[in-house]
Every structure is written in C-alpha cells, then in structure tokens.
Motif scaffolding. Sequence first.
Motif, short mmCIF file in Angstrom:
data_model
loop_
_atom_site.label_atom_id
_atom_site.label_comp_id
_atom_site.label_asym_id
_atom_site.label_seq_id
_atom_site.Cartn_x
_atom_site.Cartn_y
_atom_site.Cartn_z
N ALA A 7 -18.99 -36.73 -19.45
CA ALA A 7 -18.71 -36.43 -20.86
C ALA A 7 -17.58 -35.41 -20.89
O ALA A 7 -17.65 -34.38 -20.20
N VAL A 8 -16.54 -35.70 -21.66
CA VAL A 8 -15.36 -34.85 -21.70
C VAL A 8 -15.10 -34.43 -23.15
O VAL A 8 -15.11 -35.27 -24.05
N GLY A 9 -14.85 -33.14 -23.35
CA GLY A 9 -14.60 -32.63 -24.70
C GLY A 9 -13.16 -32.20 -24.90
O GLY A 9 -12.63 -31.38 -24.14
N VAL A 10 -12.52 -32.79 -25.91
CA VAL A 10 -11.21 -32.31 -26.36
C VAL A 10 -11.52 -31.38 -27.53
O VAL A 10 -11.77 -31.84 -28.64
N PRO A 35 -12.75 -29.69 -20.71
CA PRO A 35 -14.07 -29.35 -20.18
C PRO A 35 -15.12 -30.44 -20.41
O PRO A 35 -15.00 -31.25 -21.33
N GLY A 36 -16.14 -30.40 -19.59
CA GLY A 36 -17.23 -31.35 -19.69
C GLY A 36 -17.93 -31.46 -18.36
O GLY A 36 -17.78 -30.60 -17.50
N LEU A 53 -20.85 -27.95 -22.28
CA LEU A 53 -19.99 -26.95 -22.92
C LEU A 53 -20.73 -25.64 -23.12
O LEU A 53 -20.13 -24.56 -23.08
N GLN A 54 -22.06 -25.72 -23.30
CA GLN A 54 -22.87 -24.51 -23.38
C GLN A 54 -22.86 -23.81 -22.01
O GLN A 54 -22.66 -22.61 -21.91
N GLU A 55 -23.04 -24.59 -20.94
CA GLU A 55 -23.08 -24.01 -19.58
C GLU A 55 -21.72 -23.47 -19.15
O GLU A 55 -21.64 -22.39 -18.58
N GLU A 56 -20.64 -24.22 -19.43
CA GLU A 56 -19.31 -23.86 -18.93
C GLU A 56 -18.60 -22.83 -19.80
O GLU A 56 -17.83 -22.02 -19.29
N LEU A 57 -18.80 -22.94 -21.12
CA LEU A 57 -17.99 -22.13 -22.04
C LEU A 57 -18.80 -21.22 -22.96
O LEU A 57 -18.24 -20.45 -23.73
N LEU A 58 -20.13 -21.35 -22.92
CA LEU A 58 -21.04 -20.55 -23.76
C LEU A 58 -20.83 -20.80 -25.25
O LEU A 58 -20.93 -19.88 -26.06
N ILE A 59 -20.49 -22.05 -25.60
CA ILE A 59 -20.35 -22.40 -27.02
C ILE A 59 -21.39 -23.46 -27.38
O ILE A 59 -21.88 -24.19 -26.51
N ASN A 60 -21.72 -23.51 -28.65
CA ASN A 60 -22.61 -24.54 -29.18
C ASN A 60 -21.80 -25.43 -30.10
O ASN A 60 -21.22 -24.95 -31.07
N ILE A 61 -21.76 -26.71 -29.77
CA ILE A 61 -20.95 -27.62 -30.57
C ILE A 61 -21.78 -28.21 -31.71
O ILE A 61 -23.00 -28.35 -31.59
N ALA A 62 -21.10 -28.54 -32.79
CA ALA A 62 -21.74 -29.24 -33.91
C ALA A 62 -21.70 -30.73 -33.54
O ALA A 62 -20.63 -31.33 -33.48
N HIS A 63 -22.89 -31.30 -33.27
CA HIS A 63 -22.96 -32.69 -32.82
C HIS A 63 -22.23 -33.64 -33.77
O HIS A 63 -21.58 -34.58 -33.33
N ASP A 64 -22.34 -33.37 -35.07
CA ASP A 64 -21.73 -34.29 -36.05
C ASP A 64 -20.21 -34.13 -36.14
O ASP A 64 -19.55 -34.86 -36.86
N SER A 65 -19.64 -33.17 -35.39
CA SER A 65 -18.17 -33.02 -35.38
C SER A 65 -17.56 -33.72 -34.18
O SER A 65 -16.35 -33.68 -33.98
#
Length: 132
Positions: A7-10, A35-36, A53-65
């Motif tokens: 899983a890769v996040g832009v 990251p991912g 992204l929580q593990e690598e960057l300490l952020i919580n993403i909005a799933h619907d975004s």
Amino acid sequence: MKTVNVAVGVIVKGEQILLSLRHQQQHQGGKWEFPGGKIEAQESVVEALARELQEELLINIAHDSCEPLIRIEHDYGDKRVCLHVYTVKRFSGEPKGAEQQEIRWVDKAKLADYQFPAANQAILQAIQQSEL
C-alpha cells in the motif's frame, strides 16, 4: 517468486507531496519513495495504508480521503512488487520520520529532481497527469 503487495500513499498538502528516504540497507536504499508498506492478510489497501502511515509517520489518515491513483506491478529481478497507490488528502498529526528516515515535503513540479525506485516512475507520471 511471490509478489509482495504494498500500500503506497501519495500524501498531498496543497501543491506539495510527502516523500520518505529509504534507509541504505533496505531494498532500493538511498532512494526517495512515497510512504507505505506491505499489506497484511485480511487487510484492505486503505487499512494497510492507515496502519503503515501511523507506524512510519505518526499520522492518522482520513479513510474517506483516500482515492486509488494507480496500480503497478514491477519485477526488480530479486523481488516482485504490486503497488496499490492511493492519494491521501486529509490526515491528522504532523508527519515525523518515526523510523529515523528523512522525510520532506516536495512541490509537485520538483518531483523529477529526486531519485526514485524504478517501480515509482509510473506513479510520478500518474501524479503529473492527475488533478491533485
């Protein structure tokens, strides 16, 4: 050789995209990446992305975004990957390199100045062609 699903996040903030520098000892080390990480069994792509992204960057993403951007299969010779690339437009927290990796916000127009793994070239093209 089995394929590793990733899983890769832009991660997008205005005109900037978050990049992460791979550690030298990692596969494709010393190159920049989006990251991912690996998708575990029973996880959806977005669930894996949120966890990584929580593990690598300490952020919580909005799933619907999160929206699918591109899916890429690439064979490095020693490793096969299938990258499930999603854009992430909303998150909470301030990204930090939780694994001592360097991270950097980069203008979309300057992405070509960075060295990426070969599998990422299609991601770069998809970003340039999309309305991020």
